[in-house]
Design a protein around this motif. Structure first.
Motif, mmCIF file in Angstrom:
data_model
loop_
_atom_site.group_PDB
_atom_site.id
_atom_site.type_symbol
_atom_site.label_atom_id
_atom_site.label_comp_id
_atom_site.label_asym_id
_atom_site.label_seq_id
_atom_site.Cartn_x
_atom_site.Cartn_y
_atom_site.Cartn_z
ATOM 1 N N HIS A 69 0.818 -1.216 0.000
ATOM 2 C CA HIS A 69 0.000 0.000 0.000
ATOM 3 C C HIS A 69 0.855 1.270 0.000
ATOM 4 O O HIS A 69 0.328 2.369 0.187
ATOM 5 C CB HIS A 69 -0.936 -0.008 1.203
ATOM 6 C CG HIS A 69 -1.829 -1.210 1.248
ATOM 7 N ND1 HIS A 69 -2.836 -1.427 0.331
ATOM 8 C CD2 HIS A 69 -1.830 -2.295 2.071
ATOM 9 C CE1 HIS A 69 -3.429 -2.582 0.594
ATOM 10 N NE2 HIS A 69 -2.837 -3.125 1.644
ATOM 11 N N LEU A 70 2.158 1.109 -0.242
ATOM 12 C CA LEU A 70 3.048 2.258 -0.361
ATOM 13 C C LEU A 70 3.349 2.517 -1.832
ATOM 14 O O LEU A 70 3.681 1.596 -2.564
ATOM 15 C CB LEU A 70 4.355 1.997 0.395
ATOM 16 C CG LEU A 70 4.234 1.748 1.898
ATOM 17 C CD1 LEU A 70 5.608 1.440 2.490
ATOM 18 C CD2 LEU A 70 3.605 2.942 2.608
ATOM 19 N N LYS A 71 3.211 3.755 -2.245
ATOM 20 C CA LYS A 71 3.440 4.112 -3.642
ATOM 21 C C LYS A 71 4.586 5.127 -3.726
ATOM 22 O O LYS A 71 4.659 6.064 -2.929
ATOM 23 C CB LYS A 71 2.164 4.720 -4.259
ATOM 24 C CG LYS A 71 0.939 3.821 -4.134
ATOM 25 C CD LYS A 71 1.149 2.473 -4.813
ATOM 26 C CE LYS A 71 -0.083 1.581 -4.657
ATOM 27 N NZ LYS A 71 0.131 0.236 -5.234
ATOM 28 N N TYR A 72 5.456 4.930 -4.722
ATOM 29 C CA TYR A 72 6.612 5.806 -4.881
ATOM 30 C C TYR A 72 6.189 7.247 -5.164
ATOM 31 O O TYR A 72 5.176 7.498 -5.817
ATOM 32 C CB TYR A 72 7.516 5.298 -5.993
ATOM 33 C CG TYR A 72 8.274 4.041 -5.625
ATOM 34 C CD1 TYR A 72 9.192 4.055 -4.574
ATOM 35 C CD2 TYR A 72 8.065 2.850 -6.311
ATOM 36 C CE1 TYR A 72 9.889 2.904 -4.221
ATOM 37 C CE2 TYR A 72 8.758 1.690 -5.963
ATOM 38 C CZ TYR A 72 9.664 1.728 -4.915
ATOM 39 O OH TYR A 72 10.343 0.595 -4.568
ATOM 40 N N ILE A 79 10.128 9.320 -0.606
ATOM 41 C CA ILE A 79 10.220 7.989 -1.210
ATOM 42 C C ILE A 79 8.830 7.441 -1.498
ATOM 43 O O ILE A 79 8.568 6.890 -2.568
ATOM 44 C CB ILE A 79 11.000 7.031 -0.277
ATOM 45 C CG1 ILE A 79 12.414 7.559 -0.049
ATOM 46 C CG2 ILE A 79 11.064 5.624 -0.893
ATOM 47 C CD1 ILE A 79 13.221 6.731 0.935
ATOM 48 N N TYR A 80 7.919 7.608 -0.535
ATOM 49 C CA TYR A 80 6.554 7.085 -0.688
ATOM 50 C C TYR A 80 5.529 8.158 -0.325
ATOM 51 O O TYR A 80 5.826 9.104 0.410
ATOM 52 C CB TYR A 80 6.302 5.887 0.235
ATOM 53 C CG TYR A 80 7.244 4.733 0.074
ATOM 54 C CD1 TYR A 80 7.151 3.870 -1.017
ATOM 55 C CD2 TYR A 80 8.233 4.481 1.028
ATOM 56 C CE1 TYR A 80 8.011 2.787 -1.157
ATOM 57 C CE2 TYR A 80 9.103 3.409 0.894
ATOM 58 C CZ TYR A 80 8.988 2.570 -0.191
ATOM 59 O OH TYR A 80 9.848 1.506 -0.323
ATOM 60 N N PHE A 139 8.236 9.239 4.055
ATOM 61 C CA PHE A 139 6.828 9.389 3.685
ATOM 62 C C PHE A 139 6.501 10.865 3.478
ATOM 63 O O PHE A 139 7.023 11.735 4.186
ATOM 64 C CB PHE A 139 5.919 8.817 4.773
ATOM 65 C CG PHE A 139 6.194 7.379 5.096
ATOM 66 C CD1 PHE A 139 6.085 6.392 4.123
ATOM 67 C CD2 PHE A 139 6.581 6.995 6.380
ATOM 68 C CE1 PHE A 139 6.349 5.070 4.406
ATOM 69 C CE2 PHE A 139 6.851 5.674 6.676
ATOM 70 C CZ PHE A 139 6.730 4.706 5.689
ATOM 71 N N ALA A 140 5.634 11.128 2.531
ATOM 72 C CA ALA A 140 5.244 12.503 2.231
ATOM 73 C C ALA A 140 4.368 13.076 3.339
ATOM 74 O O ALA A 140 3.641 12.338 4.020
ATOM 75 C CB ALA A 140 4.481 12.546 0.905
#
Length: 254
Positions: A69-72, A79-80, A139-140
């Motif tokens: 469930h992590l997207k670049y 990173i995600y 993480f953003a």
């Protein structure tokens, strides 16, 4: 039953060990009347305050494939991003407002624009848990209600302060001991500097706790270790057992 409040540190997957401590507290007949948490501790604390049992939380978190469930998000400076994770967790846990919890919950988040700590007592559980866990630049940041939030641990990684107003004995649980084992590599220096920063913010909250427990064995494991949940739970439970006399001193306190 002795009523207490819990302050849970951040620490990624290490926070599973906090469930072991809570399990032991319940066996000693403590009643947890309020919970605060930062980052991974916000996830454990938020789910517990929502009414889930220790076993339910452990089983649910263990069954989730977090990485899927992590997207670049390289183009946008991290990173995600956690947008897909938020959507997925809302499907799993529902869209619920923490102000409706029977157990008061204080979610520690850092306002990215002002650089100040905020302790959220209302709002969407999943979005706030993820906001509290948004460890930049991995993480953003997360935008919620026209504000931008990042990991609560940047300002307060053991949020005991908001619990003081309740007049309860506060038990603080830290899962981020700074290991004496130093590795000299670029990535190791980044990890260690991050741990030192988080540990400094734990020391602030520690002063507000009536009992402070540090699960020292967790220093051997990465906060991104998703394979050792059973071991982490056991380490937390065993550390709590070592503190039985300290717990009993709280229980018998007038």
């Amino acid at each position: 039953m002795k009523k207490i409040a819990l302050a849970l540190s951040g620490g990624g997957s290490r926070c599973i060990s906090q469930l072991g401590v809570i399990k032991y507290l319940e066996e000693l007949d403590f009643k947890i009347e309020a919970v605060s948490g930062s980052s991974g501790g916000a996830i454990v604390g938020g789910l517990y305050a929502s009414g889930m049992s220790v076993d339910e939380i452990f089983t649910t978190l263990k069954s989730i494939n977090f990485k899927s469930h992590l997207k670049y998000n390289f183009k946008n400076g991290s990173i995600y991003h956690l947008k897909d994770a938020i959507s997925y967790f809302q499907d799993v846990f529902g869209t619920i407002d923490i102000k409706d919890f029977k157990i008061p919950f204080y979610c520690s988040v850092t306002n990215y624009e002002s650089g100040e700590i905020e302790y959220k007592t209302d709002g969407d559980l999943v979005t706030l848990m993820m906001s509290s866990s948004a460890l930049i630049p991995i993480f953003a940041p997360i935008k919620y209600k026209n504000k931008i939030y990042i990991d609560g641990g940047f300002c307060d990684n053991l949020p005991a302060l908001p619990l003081k107003e309740l007049g309860l004995d506060i038990v603080g649980i830290n899962v981020n001991p700074v290991s004496k084992n130093i590795k000299y590599s670029f990535i190791s220096h980044i990890k260690r500097s991050m741990l030192i920063m988080l540990d400094t913010n734990v020391k602030i909250g520690k002063k507000e706790c009536d009992l402070f427990i540090e699960i020292k064995e967790m220093g051997k494991y990465s906060m991104f270790d998703l394979k050792n949940f059973e071991l982490f739970f056991e380490l937390g439970y065993n550390e709590a057992k070592k503190n039985r006399e300290n717990f009993e001193s709280i229980y018998t306190k007038n």
